[in-house]
Design a protein around this motif. Structure first.
Motif, mmCIF file in Angstrom:
data_model
loop_
_atom_site.group_PDB
_atom_site.id
_atom_site.type_symbol
_atom_site.label_atom_id
_atom_site.label_comp_id
_atom_site.label_asym_id
_atom_site.label_seq_id
_atom_site.Cartn_x
_atom_site.Cartn_y
_atom_site.Cartn_z
ATOM 1 N N LYS A 289 0.607 3.836 -2.469
ATOM 2 C CA LYS A 289 0.683 5.962 -1.721
ATOM 3 C C LYS A 289 1.328 6.725 -2.274
ATOM 4 N N ALA B 1 -4.039 3.612 0.995
ATOM 5 C CA ALA B 1 -3.488 4.136 0.745
ATOM 6 C C ALA B 1 -4.307 5.591 0.325
ATOM 7 N N GLU C 211 -4.526 7.149 4.334
ATOM 8 C CA GLU C 211 -3.550 8.220 4.432
ATOM 9 C C GLU C 211 -3.339 9.290 4.380
ATOM 10 N N LEU C 212 -3.748 9.365 2.995
ATOM 11 C CA LEU C 212 -3.143 10.509 2.057
ATOM 12 C C LEU C 212 -4.927 11.519 2.188
ATOM 13 N N TYR D 151 0.319 -1.212 0.257
ATOM 14 C CA TYR D 151 -0.267 0.075 0.277
ATOM 15 C C TYR D 151 1.047 1.604 0.023
ATOM 16 N N TYR D 152 1.780 1.102 0.365
ATOM 17 C CA TYR D 152 2.806 2.455 0.659
ATOM 18 C C TYR D 152 3.269 2.324 -0.932
#
Length: 267
Positions: free
Chosen positions: A42, A78, A81-82, A38-39
């Protein structure tokens, strides 16, 4: 005598040569190089955000999942978090690129002044203005005797009509007896004290912490309860050192950052 076999000069840390000031070291990637899927997604979406620009719509979760060849849940994590970081914001049923965070100075300047300096239009929506007997826990902070009259004013903070915070102000009725009649709730309280009552701010104590909004606060600000908030407690005094106001202000963690200037001092 010179060392005949000097040690070779240390190599420059490659990851620092193109490191942007303030960015996570190594872009947040561990030294072993293994990062969650996912990072990686992201980071690619963050690059897409830079290309799109403020206010532009982001492709749907399905489109992003197909583009990056990952599961939709990976894209969803992702995006969460953004959103929390303020890089994106919800608009209707879609997601758009958010503008830069508002920078609020840690000073006695008012919220109104701080927002205007960034070319945004400040505003406030009044939720309530109540007069009540001062409880013991509030007396020392406002300079009001226990049982004496005190105002509580609650307002939603706006920037270009976007709800960005929630402010609760406690102040002595004796200091501002006509607050309910003379004050425009969508204007600066500090300007009202200064221009209408001749009360100047001397100094203040502030404490900042990270909290989650209560269900009521989240509803008033228009955010999910899980969104981190920056909470500021302020105790202000006038130029004579007398207690003036006690303020509790919630700022959206995804829309605000705080700045201050630090002078020189002794070690």
């Amino acid at each position: 005598m010179d060392n005949p076999n000097p040690a070779p000069p240390a190599a420059h840390p490659a990851h620092l040569l193109d490191q942007a000031p303030g960015a996570p070291i190594r872009s947040g990637i561990p030294e072993h190089g293994r990062i969650p899927k996912y990072y990686a997604v992201k980071a690619r979406i963050a690059a897409l955000i830079e290309e799109l620009g403020d206010g532009q719509p982001l492709p749907t979760e399905r489109d992003l999942a197909e583009r990056y060849e990952v599961a939709r849940e990976t894209v969803r994590q992702a995006l969460r978090e953004l959103l929390l970081e303020g890089r994106l914001r919800r608009q209707g049923r879609g997601t758009v690129v958010a503008g830069p965070k508002l920078e609020q100075p840690l000073s006695l300047a008012s919220y109104t002044e701080g927002v205007r300096r960034q070319g945004r239009t400040p505003g406030r929506n009044l939720i309530s203005l109540d007069r009540f007997p001062c409880p013991a826990a509030l007396a020392a902070e406002t300079g009001v005797p226990v049982g004496g009259p005190v105002w509580h004013m609650e307002r939603v903070l706006l920037a270009d009509e976007e709800r960005v915070g929630l402010e609760s102000t406690y102040v002595s009725v004796d200091r501002v007896p006509r607050l309910d009649e003379d004050f425009e709730p969508d204007s600066s309280f500090y300007a009202y004290l200064r221009d209408s009552l001749g009360i100047g701010f001397g100094d203040a104590d502030e404490r900042i912490e990270t909290v989650l909004a209560t269900p009521r606060e989240a509803l008033l600000i228009g955010t999910p309860p899980a969104l981190p908030m920056l909470l500021i407690h302020r105790l202000s005094r006038d130029t004579a050192g007398r207690p003036l106001e006690r303020v509790r202000t919630l700022y959206r963690g995804d829309r605000f950052s705080f700045t201050t200037h630090l002078g020189g001092g002794t070690g």
